[in-house]
Design an enzyme around this catalytic site. Structure first.
Site, mmCIF file in Angstrom:
data_model
loop_
_atom_site.group_PDB
_atom_site.id
_atom_site.type_symbol
_atom_site.label_atom_id
_atom_site.label_comp_id
_atom_site.label_asym_id
_atom_site.label_seq_id
_atom_site.Cartn_x
_atom_site.Cartn_y
_atom_site.Cartn_z
ATOM 1 N N CYS B 63 -32.875 -40.749 78.579
ATOM 2 C CA CYS B 63 -31.541 -40.455 79.085
ATOM 3 C C CYS B 63 -31.611 -39.383 80.174
ATOM 4 O O CYS B 63 -31.935 -38.230 79.891
ATOM 5 C CB CYS B 63 -30.694 -40.010 77.892
ATOM 6 S SG CYS B 63 -29.207 -39.110 78.326
ATOM 7 N N CYS B 66 -29.565 -36.160 79.763
ATOM 8 C CA CYS B 66 -30.147 -35.311 78.713
ATOM 9 C C CYS B 66 -31.224 -34.406 79.304
ATOM 10 O O CYS B 66 -31.376 -33.248 78.894
ATOM 11 C CB CYS B 66 -30.809 -36.145 77.620
ATOM 12 S SG CYS B 66 -29.674 -37.174 76.680
#
Lengths: 515, 143
Positions: B63, B66
């Site tokens: 991600c 993230c």
């Protein structure tokens, strides 16, 4: 009683897990529906079934490819098909755009230094795929669909055994069973195929840049791969056994391959592979035979990608144990209305014989099946006039019949073919090749000339054709199409401008736009 | 500490407590290193039973947002002595993901005395993170 935490597949738990409930004559099963295969068709059916109140389990398992590649939940489309393919196609197009941008006035510093970083590309693509794998798993959990990461096979008509990665087995019974196992790439029986060659299973996560590549096979998978590899800067050569895009309209197929050739992809027609051997340098020497001239040729490549068709994963299902015997010669399942010869065993997706091997087809058929099973619905899947697109750098989108199919079904005298070459406005400034920008409508000759097929080679062909798929479903006629006002300037509007027939012999090249 | 089960908690936390084996001791965190949660037990001990409030960051390697948020959280929280940061990799902690109904990453859940007091989804800017930290610490920050 189920252990705390549910039936989640877990290597830490005991080796053999007893079934929840014994399947017996009074018809009590663990699940209302067990789905073998967590791909497009299987998941769509499972989710729809759960929405309708059914208790559902999904089995999914990926046997590693000969090169060792494996992937997560979601099936071929998500992991090694449509999704990574489209992303790499986009990467290729963006590379072309950078060069075209210069003509539009963008000051691109050191254009010659613009090159693809293969590992950055594959990392982005794989990250996206992993996010989809995760969301899929979370979704199944939310919907309380039991997910078993095991290879399923039949023990008896209502019992499935799942073999998990650690070798342990899990049994489950179900009132209805759906076979949605899809297929995998076929490996030709030639020396070096399994040892040295890759397939579409491997290309999207290849740990090193593919380099000079030989693509064996000219179906859409082979052409799409050769197309994006070439655009990304890797030399691509294609071996064509018979014709490119067999089954598709051949005139359109030749437009596609002409464009690829003009972009630098090499084609060897009527050639079949003989062998692949590994050289000391680590490169691969491939030999092939021209079946017409009987001449043998060879060349050295960094990568050999096999795209010689796909086969259905029915053998490992032990269908005999379920009594399912409706298999075609190629091993696919014959299932009218998605129902096999065993009343409660169904099949959907690529595993089906004589159905388009497309994700939206599997999804739609899976959903309709769930509704018939659990909501008393009657609607069956309509497999006709399914639109599709080949995502070569210059795309080919189509819906309905190809010209050859229409001729064999209706006879050339009963058809009217409208066609035209066109020039996308955006192509002028960078002087992009317009020679293969072409479209045609295959219609019945008799008024109002109902349209049987639409074909389009050009940019964003998939976007162009989608709306027309709905039009075909409504029975659109040439009269209606010609009375539709186009959106300008687009490439899709060319369909509304069609007016020259093949029969007339007139020049289908445009004089200019806007007239 | 049995406060995890005894108090009237929101259902995800109750679900979590049922899933894991709770121990009757509390642990105190000596260092201010980020807690890397590997399993339910660790979560209960170091987050639910933590005397300090904890910011729990649900993270995934695949991600992109993230990869921006998690280092930012570490940077802002590690220097603090009255607030902890726990990072939960969603691939390794499926049951926690389910218990907290995490459907997208990055997700940040603020936990104080075993209760969820705040939650946000997605990458947010530094101001929002600082506001959250202030609220969790009761507006006191270590120098």
């Amino acid at each position: 009683m189920a252990p705390i935490g549910g039936w989640m597949c877990c290597g830490r738990k005991s080796k053999f897990v007893a079934p929840l409930v014994n399947n017996d004559q009074d018809g009590t099963y663990d699940y209302d529906l067990a789905v073998i295969g967590g791909g497009s068709g299987g998941l769509a059916c499972a989710k729809e079934a759960v929405n309708l109140g059914a208790k559902v389990a999904v089995l999914d398992y990926v046997t590693p490819s000969p090169q060792g590649t494996k992937w997560g939940l979601g099936g071929t489309c998500v992991n090694v098909g449509c999704i990574p393919k489209k992303l790499m196609h986009q990467a290729a197009l963006l590379g072309e755009s950078i060069h075209e941008a210069v003509a539009y006035g963008w000051e691109v510093p050191s254009l010659n230094d613009v090159k693809i970083n293969w590992s950055a590309l594959t990392e982005s693509v794989q990250n996206h795929i992993k996010s989809v794998n995760w969301v899929t798993r979370v979704d199944l959990r939310e919907k309380k669909i039991e997910y078993i990461n095991g290879l399923g096979e039949f023990k008896d008509p209502h019992t499935i055994i799942a073999t998990l990665k650690n070798g342990s087995k899990k049994e489950l019974t179900a009132k209805n069973i759906l076979i949605a196992v899809g297929g995998r790439p076929h490996y030709p029986d030639i020396p070096g195929a399994r040892e040295y060659c890759i397939s579409s299973d491997d290309i999207f996560s290849l740990s090193h840049p593919p380099g000079k590549t030989l693509v064996v096979g000219a179906g859409y998978i082979g052409l799409e791969c050769a197309g994006f590899l070439n655009s990304l800067g890797y030399s691509a050569t294609v071996l064509v056994r018979s014709v490119p895009l067999r089954g598709f309209d051949q005139q359109m197929a030749s437009m596609v391959t002409n464009e690829m050739e003009e972009k630098g992809v090499k084609f060897h027609h009527k050639c079949v592979p003989l062998s692949v051997e590994k050289l000391e340098s680590g490169q691969l020497k491939a030999r092939w035979l021209n079946t017409e001239t009987k001449e043998q040729s060879e060349d050295v490549f960094d990568t050999v990608l096999l795209a010689t068709g796909r086969y259905a994963l029915t053998e490992q299902l032990n269908l005999a144990a379920a009594g399912v015997n409706s298999l075609s010669e190629s091993g696919k399942i014959v299932a009218e209305g998605e129902q096999t010869n065993v009343g409660h065993v169904f099949a959907v997706g690529d595993v089906l014989e004589a159905r388009p091997e497309l994700t939206p087809v599997a999804i739609h058929a899976g959903r309709l099946l769930a509704r018939r099973l659990f909501a008393g619905a009657q609607q069956h899947m309509d497999y006709d006039n399914v639109a599709t697109t080949v995502f070569t750098p210059l795309e080919y989108g189509c819906v309905g019949l190809g010209e050859e199919q229409a001729v064999s079904r209706h006879g050339a005298d009963n058809l009217e073919i409208y066609h035209a070459f066109y020039k996308p406005t955006e192509f002028f400034i960078p002087q992009r090749n317009i020679r293969n920008c072409y479209l045609k409508a295959v219609a019945l000759r008799e008024a109002p000339q109902r349209i049987l097929g639409l074909h389009f080679v050009g940019p964003v062909a998939g976007e162009v054709i989608q709306g027309f798929a709905a039009a075909i479903k409504c029975g659109i006629t040439m009269e209606q199409l010609m009375n539709t006002v186009g959106i300008h300037p687009t490439v899709a509007e060319e369909f509304t401008r069609l007016n020259i027939t093949k029969r007339s012999g007139k020049d289908p090249n445009p004089a200019s736009c806007c007239s | 500490m049995s406060n995890v089960i005894c108090q009237g908690l929101r259902s995800p936390v109750r679900r979590l407590a049922v899933l894991s084996k709770t121990k009757a001791i509390s642990t105190s965190i000596v260092h201010n290193e980020t807690i890397l949660v590997k399993n339910n037990d660790e979560f209960v001990n170091k987050v639910m039973n933590n005397e300090k409030p904890v910011i729990v960051n649900f993270h995934a390697e695949w991600c992109e947002p993230c990869k921006i948020l998690t280092p930012k959280l570490k940077e802002l929280i590690e220097p603090l002595t009255n607030l902890d940061l726990a990072v939960v990799d969603v691939e390794d902690n499926a049951e926690l993901v389910h218990a907290f109904e995490v459907k997208a990453v990055p997700a940040v859940i603020a936990i104080k005395n075993g209760l969820i007091v705040d939650k946000f989804i997605g990458l947010v800017d530094t101001d929002m993170i600082n506001n959250l930290i202030d609220r969790m610490c009761g507006k006191k920050k270590a120098t």
